[in-house]
Design an enzyme around this catalytic site. Structure first.
Site, PDB file in Angstrom:
ATOM      1  N   HIS A  46      36.704  30.026  58.246  1.00  0.00           N
ATOM      2  CA  HIS A  46      36.257  31.427  58.360  1.00  0.00           C
ATOM      3  C   HIS A  46      36.736  32.279  57.168  1.00  0.00           C
ATOM      4  O   HIS A  46      37.679  33.052  57.266  1.00  0.00           O
ATOM      5  CB  HIS A  46      36.602  32.067  59.694  1.00  0.00           C
ATOM      6  CG  HIS A  46      37.959  31.833  60.263  1.00  0.00           C
ATOM      7  ND1 HIS A  46      39.128  32.009  59.547  1.00  0.00           N
ATOM      8  CD2 HIS A  46      38.345  31.454  61.503  1.00  0.00           C
ATOM      9  CE1 HIS A  46      40.166  31.757  60.316  1.00  0.00           C
ATOM     10  NE2 HIS A  46      39.717  31.409  61.515  1.00  0.00           N
ATOM     11  N   ARG A  85      43.335  41.663  40.531  1.00  0.00           N
ATOM     12  CA  ARG A  85      44.442  41.110  39.744  1.00  0.00           C
ATOM     13  C   ARG A  85      45.049  39.878  40.416  1.00  0.00           C
ATOM     14  O   ARG A  85      45.586  39.004  39.729  1.00  0.00           O
ATOM     15  CB  ARG A  85      45.535  42.172  39.531  1.00  0.00           C
ATOM     16  CG  ARG A  85      45.116  43.304  38.613  1.00  0.00           C
ATOM     17  CD  ARG A  85      46.320  44.141  38.177  1.00  0.00           C
ATOM     18  NE  ARG A  85      45.896  45.222  37.295  1.00  0.00           N
ATOM     19  CZ  ARG A  85      45.625  46.442  37.704  1.00  0.00           C
ATOM     20  NH1 ARG A  85      45.719  46.752  39.006  1.00  0.00           N
ATOM     21  NH2 ARG A  85      45.244  47.364  36.848  1.00  0.00           N
ATOM     22  N   ASP A 127      32.976  30.519  65.907  1.00  0.00           N
ATOM     23  CA  ASP A 127      34.383  30.723  66.279  1.00  0.00           C
ATOM     24  C   ASP A 127      34.464  31.259  67.710  1.00  0.00           C
ATOM     25  O   ASP A 127      35.359  32.020  68.063  1.00  0.00           O
ATOM     26  CB  ASP A 127      35.067  31.681  65.301  1.00  0.00           C
ATOM     27  CG  ASP A 127      36.589  31.630  65.363  1.00  0.00           C
ATOM     28  OD1 ASP A 127      37.135  30.662  65.932  1.00  0.00           O
ATOM     29  OD2 ASP A 127      37.248  32.564  64.854  1.00  0.00           O
ATOM     30  N   GLY A 153      29.368  40.783  62.791  1.00  0.00           N
ATOM     31  CA  GLY A 153      29.497  42.201  62.511  1.00  0.00           C
ATOM     32  C   GLY A 153      30.892  42.741  62.745  1.00  0.00           C
ATOM     33  O   GLY A 153      31.145  43.928  62.508  1.00  0.00           O
TER      34      GLY A 153
END
Length: 377
Positions: A209, A220, A267, A242
């Site tokens: 996931h 960075r 999931d 969502g």
């Protein structure tokens, strides 16, 4: 038994065409364009797509795979099949080693029966800082020898292991998993960019996931997200409900990886297909409100109540994928992850007749498993 499905809009990885297909003895034997050469079962212009393949699923209909209970697992499998998932991997969560062995051994029976396509250990070899809905008291340092015990308990059905590559012993365990034919998935990790690259070099080929339970993408400190997206050897899982991932980030990920490296997953947990209320995921109590599952203590997201048909609809409507792209991410790509793309995952002569019929607004109108309707259109 021979069956011709006519007047269909057939969804393939290359696109969609009006046509027909013939099924004999559970397999697709012909795929054609235009009107069918003989009378058949008319689909009335609806879409027909390959059955969905969910490689990360914890349960549904009140049943939880981590519990290892046959009846609960069968209820979960049946629920997801009604929503178009014809191939599913059962995902376990962090637990005591003995409990993981017991659950794996029990679920292996359902793999033997062809109801499950394998087992996935999501834990216990994950980072404490990114453990999410896993019990931190039960986390362990990775060990190739210990993992071998889990593989043995699964009786040849362990397909995937999620592991944090920065942990001591992780890279050796990734290598050991790959040697035993188990997919090494990188996730629930606090690794940096270079540590993630090391995990990929050791054999990690799936991102558990993506975005969730890992450091965010930084300009960075790119972290694991950049490493997993940019490497062509890695397939990225995405939970498109969502809640887990904003559509803009999901769109960014699909553009970077492409549908060929993007696997939509659910999931899902026990609350899927049920109402709001209190549930259990492994050893953790979960409260579901408004269809969103969160830990009762701490509020971390605890799986989802998603089904694959909803993930596909959202991919088209909210993310902007074409229907063939969304279907590929829900079928052929995850089938390839499992090494089953020669058998399932697309509509082609010689492949198993695992199909889902979709209405014009992409609602499930029929489901076929190995040539037999389980939901008749």
């Amino acid at each position: 038994m021979s069956l011709t499905l006519s007047d269909a809009r057939i969804v393939t990885p290359e696109g969609t065409h009006d046509g027909w297909l013939t099924i004999e003895d559970g397999r697709i034997t012909h795929v054609g364009h235009g009107p069918a050469p003989r009378d058949g079962h008319s689909l009335g212009g609806r879409y027909v797509a390959p059955g969905f393949v969910d490689i990360h699923n914890h349960g549904g209909a009140g049943g939880s795979f981590p519990a290892g209970d046959h009846d609960g697992a069968r209820s979960a499998i049946a629920l997801h099949e009604r929503h178009g998932t014809t191939t599913m991997v059962a995902s376990l969560v962090t637990a005591a080693l003995d409990d993981l062995e017991t659950a794996a051994s029990s679920l292996a029976d359902l793999c033997d029966d062809g109801l499950l396509a394998g087992l996935h250990f999501e834990g216990p070899y994950i980072a404490r800082a990114r453990c999410g809905a896993h019990d931190p008291a039960l986390l362990r340092e990775p060990s190739p020898r210990e993992f071998e015990r889990l593989v043995k308990a699964g009786r040849g059905h362990v397909r995937m292991l999620t592991i944090a590559p920065e942990l001591p012993g992780a890279l050796d365990t990734v290598r050991a998993a790959r040697e035993q034919g188990v997919i090494a998935a990188l996730g629930h990790s606090d690794a940096g960019y270079e540590q993630t690259l090391a995990g990929i070099e050791a054999g990690g080929s799936v991102a558990t996931h993506l975005f969730n339970a890992m450091p965010p993408l930084g300009h960075r400190a790119p972290g694991p997200v950049a490493a997993l997206l940019e490497d062509d050897r890695v397939t990225v899982e995405l939970v498109n409900d969502g809640v887990h991932v904003h559509p803009a980030m999901l769109r960014l990920a699909v553009r970077a990886a492409g549908p060929g490296r993007t696997a939509l997953i659910t999931d899902a947990m026990a609350a899927t297909g049920m109402g709001d209320g209190s549930y259990v995921l492994g050893t953790m109590r979960v409260d579901v409100a408004g269809g969103v599952a969160r830990l009762a203590e701490g509020g971390s997201i605890a799986g989802s109540t998603l089904t694959m048909d909803v993930a596909v609809r959202r991919a088209v409507r909210d993310v902007g994928l074409s229907l063939p792209e969304a279907v590929r991410a829900a079928s052929l790509t995850p089938a390839r992850v499992l090494g089953l793309d020669g058998e399932i995952g697309s509509i082609a002569a010689g492949k198993a007749a695992d199909l889902v019929v979709l209405s014009g607004d992409l609602e499930v109108a029929g489901v076929m498993k190995r040539g037999r309707w389980t939901v008749e259109p």
